[in-house]
Design an enzyme around this catalytic site. Structure first.
Site, short mmCIF file in Angstrom:
data_model
loop_
_atom_site.label_atom_id
_atom_site.label_comp_id
_atom_site.label_asym_id
_atom_site.label_seq_id
_atom_site.Cartn_x
_atom_site.Cartn_y
_atom_site.Cartn_z
N LYS A 1 27.53 61.51 38.76
CA LYS A 1 27.12 62.61 39.64
C LYS A 1 26.81 62.11 41.05
CE LYS A 1 25.04 65.73 37.30
NZ LYS A 1 23.98 66.03 36.34
N ARG B 1 18.00 64.98 38.96
CA ARG B 1 18.99 65.02 37.86
C ARG B 1 19.36 63.61 37.42
NH1 ARG B 1 22.61 70.10 39.24
NH2 ARG B 1 21.62 70.75 41.16
N GLY C 1 23.89 66.54 27.81
CA GLY C 1 22.68 66.87 27.07
C GLY C 1 21.67 65.75 26.99
N MET D 1 19.66 64.56 29.42
CA MET D 1 18.43 65.04 30.03
C MET D 1 18.73 66.25 30.89
SD MET D 1 15.76 63.41 32.62
CE MET D 1 15.86 64.74 33.79
N ARG E 1 32.85 68.10 39.92
CA ARG E 1 33.20 67.22 38.78
C ARG E 1 34.51 67.72 38.20
NH1 ARG E 1 28.39 69.44 34.88
NH2 ARG E 1 28.94 71.60 35.08
N HIS F 1 40.16 66.16 -3.27
CA HIS F 1 41.33 67.01 -3.51
C HIS F 1 41.42 68.15 -2.50
CE1 HIS F 1 43.33 70.48 -5.49
NE2 HIS F 1 44.19 69.55 -5.87
N SER G 1 53.11 50.27 2.23
CA SER G 1 52.44 51.40 2.89
C SER G 1 50.97 51.31 2.50
CB SER G 1 53.06 52.71 2.43
OG SER G 1 52.37 53.77 3.02
N CYS H 1 49.66 55.36 5.05
CA CYS H 1 49.80 56.76 4.64
C CYS H 1 48.48 57.37 4.20
CB CYS H 1 50.87 56.92 3.58
SG CYS H 1 50.44 56.07 2.06
N TYR I 1 54.68 52.25 11.44
CA TYR I 1 54.48 53.71 11.47
C TYR I 1 53.14 54.11 10.88
CZ TYR I 1 55.59 54.03 6.46
OH TYR I 1 55.57 53.90 5.10
C1 PEP Z 1 45.62 56.45 -0.35
O1 PEP Z 1 44.97 56.06 -1.30
O2 PEP Z 1 45.36 56.16 0.85
C2 PEP Z 1 46.76 57.36 -0.55
C3 PEP Z 1 47.50 57.76 0.46
O3 PEP Z 1 46.96 57.83 -1.81
P1 PEP Z 1 46.10 59.02 -2.47
O4 PEP Z 1 45.26 59.63 -1.42
O5 PEP Z 1 47.09 59.94 -3.06
O6 PEP Z 1 45.32 58.25 -3.50
#
Ligand code: PEP
Ligand code: MG
Length: 879
Positions: free
Chosen positions: A22, A92, A101, A103, A336, A454, A763, A830, A850
């Protein structure tokens, strides 16, 4: 000698680490000749000195402050505490990096029994002056002495009640004088001392309060979460007040140099005649559009518009400017970079590139990846959200906003949705049987489960708003009631709203704004793709998910969880028959049916992918997710498999595991029942052959889950290879395919050099890897992780953002060791971390090829990957 205090005209915008963000901007505006009310800044060095002196302002600092104060009196021609011509200041905080937030601001510091006379004289308005004084007492009491505001609010309510007034504006000067006297009493009682009448004492107390706020718990946690170095310290800005409440040639307002909602290039703002900034904040009067100013004070309006253009040109970004007009003189109080919607942020960035003001790289860096959620999902209308009441808070498992009527089981949810009702499915936890109910609901809420449970994984895959692990609620699925810890009770059909980005649940149906993508977004995403190195794949199990992901720019499938392909009412019975089969004949019978279904799915995916890589993970069903629990389901299974209910129950109890997540799943299933993966390998390659015959290129990656040793991988891989070879021999056709493995157990990371001898790709399954490295159950973490975060035992939920020191180190070790055996082995991620920007930066850094994530996170992952690459190339500043 060290210098601690700077005049505004001594600084510039590059000095934000010394003067705070500021202060540096106020200095810069002063330097370029804008009409900024004069003032001075106690630097972050002063803050450090204050801390080194254990919370005392040193003699050097005190002396400098007094010198600058005297100078301020001189240039303004006003005096601190004067009854004729009082100098009032704002105080300020100003951290080098924005810490919202931390102060609050203190305005009108310098008011006391004497100077209030001077203010009334200057403004000619006793009511508004007295109102400023009473607000100053409250603000000062709150910020400096920690007196809870409700003490003052109660006094205000009481005095209005006594006088029979409806609103604050009904208060007359005499009422305000009485209120001030009560405020001063409250102050004395709560602070244990009288309200300081000496403005210099007020100032020094305010300065120490700002410095102290740097170490308050809120600020400490904020810094830890945002990786802000605690050694920076905060600056304090002290600026002469100007008065927008001195009649009809005065006023106050804010101006954005572009529209903060749409990004449109046109000055946008609000303005209030004869008012101080606080009146706008306090909501006492409703501001009018800036165009009104054009009519009332055309010259000032022109000056303001020119200032907007100048500031934007100077900062090369959309500015949010606070201004005050005092007796037909314009003052700029702050500038700003303006807060904006994501839509506006992208529009502004793209326009600035076209205007030749910033580079494409800069345009990419300006938007934080998570902001894209706002574009991809509906959101609540901000005004409605501000007024709504939070019912409970859970874990923000999948972003977006939704409203609907609650239903406690999937069947009722489906029935209601089919009748056109917007439904929110509320469960203790979800299971595969709920899949249709989840698909037809607007959102999902569960009382149990963590960020990779899940419900979380499936909802994210569907791009559906979801909150899990909401410990604030109790669900009775039998009685169909939801009880909150605070005592509210909701029944089937009651309306609620869920914000999957924050985890907050509201007790009414809030209005929504729809998601929309603009042409600017497409153009900008193209620049994003040109900058990234990581490939972005998608975790998709259905043709619809894949189609959606390709639309969002996915480059292939990184994880197709084949067990998810059976999450359907008509398919689950066959999976269950396969699981409960007691001999290979029964199993073969169930597998035959499953194979046909799988072939249908694989063909559809291969067709849509049109040659893009597809990674198919062989069956990994945690048994507890698939086995029936309710009597009705058990009866159904008995009927379908020609067994008695008692036989099924006996088999279920045989199959029950104490720790299903550590149990008979993944490749262990194939060790005991090789025919399962054999069936899947056949289904994959038979489908590939069909697609090949259609003239579409296809190259499946077959992935074996939960491997811990090279021996188990070698056994399973050789069985699959033999099965495929037999098919090739029979069909006289050879198609390309790879066999690889998930690396999701800590042991697999450690012996990755051995495992790489039998894998064409790795992976990393970072969900299981996090579960197994910490020993935190994926399904139960919601019960204790919030406490860990609250106590700052962990910087973040490790199921959301990779724990770089532990789990991340294992990923790096596995990568290095895998490449020792096979330097060119293909390696990706993954787990859910593949869609988390901070984790993506880490995966980029350790050189993976990836990341794979759910469809709606693909654009976020693309942006995070591009930013990771740009940061590496240019060491650019993060957003
Ligand atoms: C993991 O365990 O990161 C994975 C991708 O497999 P799942 O979530 O199906 O166990
Ligand atoms: Mg796993």
């Amino acid at each position: 000698m060290r210098k601690f205090v700077y005049q505004f005209d001594e600084g510039r915008k590059e000095m934000k680490f010394l003067l705070g963000g500021k202060g540096a901007n106020l200095a810069e505006m002063t330097r370029i000749g804008l009409p900024v009310p004069p003032g001075f800044i106690l630097s972050t060095d002063a803050c450090k000195d204050y801390n080194e002196h254990h919370g005392h302002l040193s003699e050097d600092i005190l002396r400098e402050v007094m010198l600058h104060l005297a100078h301020l009196e001189e240039v303004t021609g006003k005096q601190f505490g004067s009854a004729e011509n009082p100098l009032l200041v704002s105080v300020r905080s100003g951290a080098p990096l924005s810490m919202p937030g931390m102060m609050d601001t203190i305005l009108n510091l310098g008011l006391n029994e004497k100077s209030i006379q001077g203010l009334m004289h200057a403004t000619g308005d006793a009511r508004s002056s007295l109102d400023s004084y009473r607000r100053f007492i409250q603000m000062f009491g709150d910020v400096v002495f920690g007196i809870p505001s409700y003490h003052f609010e109660q006094a205000l309510t009481r005095i209005k009640k006594e006088a029979g007034y409806q609103s604050d504006t009904d208060l007359q000067p005499a009422d305000l004088e009485e209120l001030i006297s009560r405020y001063l009493d409250i102050f004395s009682a709560e602070a244990g001392r009288d309200f300081p009448q000496d403005p210099k004492e007020q100032l020094l107390l305010a300065i120490t309060a700002v410095f102290d706020s740097w170490m308050n718990p809120r600020a400490v946690i904020y810094r830890r979460l945002h990786d802000i170095d605690a050694s920076y310290g905060t600056a304090v800005n002290i600026q002469a007040m100007v008065f927008g409440n001195t009649g009809d040639t005065s006023g106050t307002g804010i101006a954005f140099t572009r529209n903060p909602s749409t990004g449109e290039k046109a000055v946008f703002g609000e303005f209030l005649l004869n008012a101080q900034g606080e009146d706008v904040v306090a909501g006492i009067r409703t501001p009018v559009e800036l165009s009104q100013l054009q009519k009332l004070m055309p010259q000032i309006f022109e000056e303001l518009i020119a200032t907007c253009a100048l500031l934007e040109e100077h900062y090369l970004d959309m500015q949010d400017i606070e201004f005050t007009i005092e007796k037909e003189r314009l003052y700029i109080l702050q500038t700003r970079n303006g807060k904006r919607t994501t839509k506006a942020a992208i529009q502004v960035a793209v326009d600035l590139v076209h205007e030749g003001k910033i580079s494409r790289e800069e345009a990419i860096m300006r938007i934080a990846p998570k902001e894209l959620d706002q574009l991809l999902h509906p959101a609540f209308h901000p005004d409605a959200l501000a007024k709504s009441r939070v019912l409970a808070t859970g874990l923000p498992a999948s972003p977006g906003a939704a409203t609907g009527a609650i239903y406690f089981d999937a069947a009722s949810a489906v029935r209601a949705a089919d009748m056109g009702i917007k439904v929110i499915l509320v469960r203790s936890e979800t299971s595969p049987e709920d899949i249709e109910g989840m698909a037809k609901s607007e959102a999902i809420l569960t009382a149990r489960g963590g960020m990779t449970s899940h419900a979380a994984v499936v909802a994210r895959g569907m791009g559906k708003c979801c909150i899990v692990g909401c410990a604030d609620i109790l669900i009775d699925e039998q009685e169909k009631v939801l009880r909150t810890k605070a005592g509210q009770i909701l029944h089937e059909g009651d309306l609620i709203s869920l914000d999957g980005g924050t985890g907050q649940i509201y007790e009414e149906a809030l209005p929504l704004t729809e998601a929309e993508l603009s042409p600017a977004f497409d153009e900008w995403m193209q620049w994003v793709d040109e900058s990234k190195r990581l490939q972005i794949r998608v975790n998709a199990d259905t043709p619809a998910d894949l189609q959606m992901a390709l639309h969002f720019g996915a480059e292939g499938i990184g994880l197709c969880r084949t067990e998810h392909m059976f999450f359907h009412e008509d398919r689950i019975p066959f999976v269950r028959q396969m699981i409960i089969a007691e001999n290979s004949q029964d199993r073969a019978c169930a597998l035959e049916k499953l194979k046909d279904m799988q072939k249908e799915d694989f063909c559809a995916l291969f067709r849509i992918a049109a040659g893009r890589p597809i990674n198919i993970r062989l069956l990994d069903p945690p048994l507890h997710e698939f086995l029936p629990k309710e009597t009705r389901e058990i009866e159904k299974l008995a009927q379908a498999s020609g067994k008695t209910v008692a036989e099924i129950r006996r088999r279920l109890s045989e199959l029950t595991e104490t720790n299903p997540m550590l149990g008979h799943r993944g490749c262990r299933l194939a060790v005991t029942f090789p025919e399962i993966y054999k069936m899947q390998a056949e289904a994959i390659m038979e489908s590939a052959m069909i697609i090949h015959d259609e003239g579409i290129p296809v190259h499946p990656e077959i992935m074996i889950p939960l491997v811990a040793t090279q021996a188990e991988l070698a056994l399973i891989k050789n069985e699959i290879k033999a099965t495929i070879q037999q098919m090739f021999d029979k069909e006289r056709l050879i198609l390309p395919f790879d066999i690889g493995t998930m690396i999701e157990t800590p042991r697999a990371c450690i012996v990755a050099d051995q495992i790489a001898k039998d894998a064409q790709f790795f992976s990393f399954g970072t969900n299981d890897l996090t579960q197994l490295t910490f020993g935190f159950s994926r399904d139960d973490a919601g019960k204790f992780l919030p406490s860990y975060e609250k106590l700052a035992l962990l910087p973040q939920d490790p199921f959301v953002s990779i724990d770089q020191d532990g789990v991340g180190a294992l990923v790096e070790l596995g990568t290095v060791r895998g490449r020792m055996t096979q330097p060119n082995i293909k390696i990706g991620v993954c787990g859910e971390h593949g869609g988390d920007p901070k984790s993506i930066r880490f995966f980029h850094k350790i050189g993976l090829q990836y990341v794979s994530c759910s469809p709606f996170r693909v654009p976020i992952a693309r942006l995070a990957a591009a930013q990771a690459a740009l940061l590496e190339q240019h060491s650019m500043e993060t957003v």
